[in-house]
Write an enzyme that holds these catalytic residues in place. Structure first.
Site, PDB file in Angstrom:
ATOM      1  N   CYS A 236     -67.032  58.694  70.384  1.00  0.00           N
ATOM      2  CA  CYS A 236     -68.297  58.504  70.554  1.00  0.00           C
ATOM      3  C   CYS A 236     -69.232  59.718  70.227  1.00  0.00           C
ATOM      4  CB  CYS A 236     -68.844  57.850  71.994  1.00  0.00           C
ATOM      5  SG  CYS A 236     -68.230  59.076  73.356  1.00  0.00           S
TER       6      CYS A 236
ATOM      7  N   GLN B 116     -68.254  51.266  67.381  1.00  0.00           N
ATOM      8  CA  GLN B 116     -67.341  52.171  67.652  1.00  0.00           C
ATOM      9  C   GLN B 116     -65.810  51.293  67.429  1.00  0.00           C
ATOM     10  OE1 GLN B 116     -67.719  54.554  71.079  1.00  0.00           O
ATOM     11  NE2 GLN B 116     -65.447  55.106  70.932  1.00  0.00           N
TER      12      GLN B 116
ATOM     13  N   ASN C 228     -76.512  53.684  72.895  1.00  0.00           N
ATOM     14  CA  ASN C 228     -75.093  53.867  73.294  1.00  0.00           C
ATOM     15  C   ASN C 228     -74.457  53.325  71.958  1.00  0.00           C
ATOM     16  OD1 ASN C 228     -72.514  53.323  73.961  1.00  0.00           O
ATOM     17  ND2 ASN C 228     -72.976  51.601  75.380  1.00  0.00           N
TER      18      ASN C 228
ATOM     19  N   TRP D 122     -71.563  52.482  71.308  1.00  0.00           N
ATOM     20  CA  TRP D 122     -70.914  51.215  71.373  1.00  0.00           C
ATOM     21  C   TRP D 122     -71.517  49.897  70.608  1.00  0.00           C
ATOM     22  CZ3 TRP D 122     -68.339  51.323  76.973  1.00  0.00           C
ATOM     23  CH2 TRP D 122     -67.469  52.238  77.042  1.00  0.00           C
TER      24      TRP D 122
ATOM     25  N   HIS E 152     -69.770  59.834  78.237  1.00  0.00           N
ATOM     26  CA  HIS E 152     -69.859  59.211  77.248  1.00  0.00           C
ATOM     27  C   HIS E 152     -71.280  59.672  76.456  1.00  0.00           C
ATOM     28  CE1 HIS E 152     -69.783  55.782  74.398  1.00  0.00           C
ATOM     29  NE2 HIS E 152     -71.117  55.407  74.966  1.00  0.00           N
TER      30      HIS E 152
END
Length: 625
Positions: A148, A142, A398, A400, A306
């Site tokens: 996200c 990201q 996740n 990220w 998130h």
């Protein structure tokens, strides 16, 4: 009539009004306004401010589209292959006239905090590639954009190559027939759209600023995000969203949301079957306090508001768990540094006490008894937590793609992993890297997350009854019959609001659904999905999602199908079914079981005069014997 306001533990406030048929229409709205002050529930201020701009524009666009259809006019655009061939013949690189490389493509106002330079991949690296060893969820990184919700869906999509390459076609690269042009396919409101872009990407100090790949010379991630941004009118349009939007755009499927505050009793079986049939599964955490900021990291490593993707649902056998750790060397990789430090402190304290009492001091470095003590203790705890000998586990990702991971039981450095069999380790392909992917128990998942959303190409045709036990064998082929309707809530014409506003409710669009394919003693599963159209495309003009929902009536035998129901009918007849809440999200979906009959589905906004376009999809279970 005064509204009864019921506080909710999440960022939504529930408004309950007296319903004419002695039920309730409930509407969720964001409770925080400017400077964190609550919004007035009855004032509907944002809608009022938009009437002169957004409402009139949607109404005029809707009427204009109808004129275009009546006159038979159609704008024909050149496709990807024709454009590419033209560029190759002219020996030039493609430049997209619809999505120019300027600040307005990044920010609605055209004002950015830094000076960005748009570059083609070969100007960023020496050997650009579209794919490097294929596409995986670990490629995705990201950037500065808060999308996200998109990255989580794309990460899930990479687990299904056939679906992935429906979105990311294989007929493009930086080696063969390269002309600076690429294309991607997304589902939009009932049809698949082919989005053509050039490969100019915004950079700062020579680096990509938005979504990119972990491998520096791989560019499928960045180009996919650019195409998605173009479809919605700019990169800023992707800032903030719900994973159910992107999952539907990547599959054309339907999403059903499960509230983990009141989950079904067979939730793990539902998730496991969804995972096995290739569904896209996403989840998120809504904070229990409105003051908690989005993407705040909790003490357990999870992130509030998130989007996570669920990449696997499985069980592991712990019935025959045995102590396997014998040495300090064995346990060190499985214990967090702070936990290991705690053991050191304990041993040092015991050693000091022993020394003060005149006892023989045992060297602190001799800790061989700790692994032998910890392993059976861990196994005992696991067997107590999972008396049936099976641990139910979920693997989450996740987007990220970094060290922000779950820190509890079954996390990367958790001692629980020492108690499973080697064959299970191999089957699960365990890796403990700081890559954003982690495992957690189903119990911890249910206790920490707020919602889970499952996206299927069509709604699930389960084979379990309400108690979770297998249903009886059915000798018929089961599938779905699907119908889609496009419509609009137009000011002073078809924007009547929900049933609370009985005098205008009848002006809403009405759609007839006939349920005939049922057994004598059975009911038919019907799934209704209502979607607002083009709101994200209009974000730059101040548009936002309004609360939407639908109400369903069973048509009496003395009523002729196709004749619009009037105010008197709704005044004296109760609804048969409805969606639980009016939500200000893009799509609301609800599953029903209907007996044989004719039904009228009425999609509406919560308040009258909230205008916009919509798509309604109705899935009916069908059996062919």
């Amino acid at each position: 009539m005064a509204a009864e306001v019921v506080e909710q533990p999440f960022i939504w406030r529930k408004e309950t009004r007296d319903h004419p048929d002695h039920k309730h229409c409930r509407c969720y709205k964001d409770v925080t306004g400017d400077h964190g002050r609550p919004k007035l529930l009855d004032g509907v201020e944002p809608v009022t401010l938009q009437k002169s701009t957004y409402y009139s524009r949607v109404s005029s666009e809707y009427n204009q589209q109808k004129r275009v259809v009546r006159e038979g006019r159609r704008i024909v655009k050149k496709g990807f292959r024709i454009l590419r061939q033209e560029c190759l013949a002219a020996n030039r690189l493609y430049q997209d006239p619809e999505f120019p490389p300027n600040n307005y493509s990044i920010n609605f106002s055209g004002v950015t905090r830094r000076t960005y330079v748009w570059k083609r991949p070969h100007e960023i690296v020496q050997d650009p590639c579209f794919f490097v060893d294929g596409a995986t969820r670990f490629d995705i990184q990201q950037g500065e954009l808060g999308d996200c919700w998109l990255l989580a869906a794309v990460a899930n999509l990479t687990l299904h190559p056939q679906r992935f390459h429906s979105v990311v076609p294989r007929d493009q690269s930086f080696k063969h027939l390269y002309a600076g042009i690429f294309h991607f396919r997304f589902w939009q409101y009932g049809t698949w759209q082919d989005i053509v872009i050039d490969d100019m990407l915004p950079t700062y100090n020579g680096r990509l600023i938005f979504m990119h790949s972990k491998t520096k010379n791989e560019f499928w991630c960045a180009l996919l995000e650019k195409a998605y941004a173009k479809m919605y009118g700019g990169y800023e349009a992707l800032r903030g969203g719900n994973i159910n939007e992107s999952m539907v755009d990547m599959t054309g499927g339907v999403v059903e949301m499960i509230d983990l505050r009141a989950p079904p009793p067979n939730l793990f079986n539902i998730l496991q079957k969804a995972s096995l049939r290739g569904s896209l599964i996403g989840c998120a955490i809504e904070p229990d306090h409105p003051g908690i900021r989005s993407e705040s990291v909790l003490e357990n490593g999870l992130i509030v508001r998130h989007a996570y993707s669920v990449t696997r649902v499985t069980t592991v056998d712990i019935a025959n768990a045995r102590p396997r750790l014998q040495t300090q060397k064995d346990i060190t990789p499985l214990i967090k540094p702070h936990l290991q430090g705690a053991f050191d402190d304990i041993i040092d304290s015991i050693s000091r006490v022993a020394s003060n009492l005149g006892l023989t001091e045992r060297p602190p470095s001799s800790m061989s008894h700790i692994p032998r003590t910890l392993a059976p203790l861990t196994n005992w705890n696991l067997n107590m937590a999972f008396p049936e000998g099976k641990a139910e586990l979920l693997r989450l990702h996740n987007p990220w793609g970094n060290e922000a991971e779950w820190q509890g039981a079954w996390s990367d450095s958790s001692p629980e992993w020492a108690s499973i069999a080697p064959e299970d380790r191999t089957r699960l392909r365990l890796t403990f890297d700081d890559d954003g992917e982690f495992w957690m128990s189903f119990q911890d998942f249910r206790n920490n997350f707020s919602t889970v959303e499952i996206c299927d190409v069509t709604p699930e045709l389960g084979n379990d009854d309400d108690n979770g036990s297998p249903a009886k064998e059915v000798e018929c082929e089961r599938h779905w019959d699907v119908v889609m309707y496009e419509g609009a809530w137009v000011s002073q014409h078809s924007a009547g609001g929900c049933r609370n506003f009985i005098d205008t409710f009848a002006s809403n669009p009405q759609y007839v659904v006939e349920v005939t394919n049922t057994d004598d003693d059975n009911e038919c599963i019907v799934v209704v999905s209502l979607m607002q159209k083009n709101i994200r495309q209009l974000k730059r003009y101040g548009a936002d999602y309004v609360p939407i929902g639908f109400t369903i009536y069973k048509l009496p035998q003395d009523r002729q199908p196709g004749v619009k129901l009037d105010v008197d009918f709704f005044r004296y007849n109760a609804s048969f079914a409805k969606c639980p809440y009016f939500l200000n999200t893009r799509e609301v979906t609800t599953r029903f079981q209907f007996p044989r009959g004719i039904y009228v589905v009425i999609p509406s906004t919560f308040e009258p005069e909230m205008t916009g376009e919509f798509l309604i999809r109705i899935f009916k279970e069908a059996r062919r014997c």
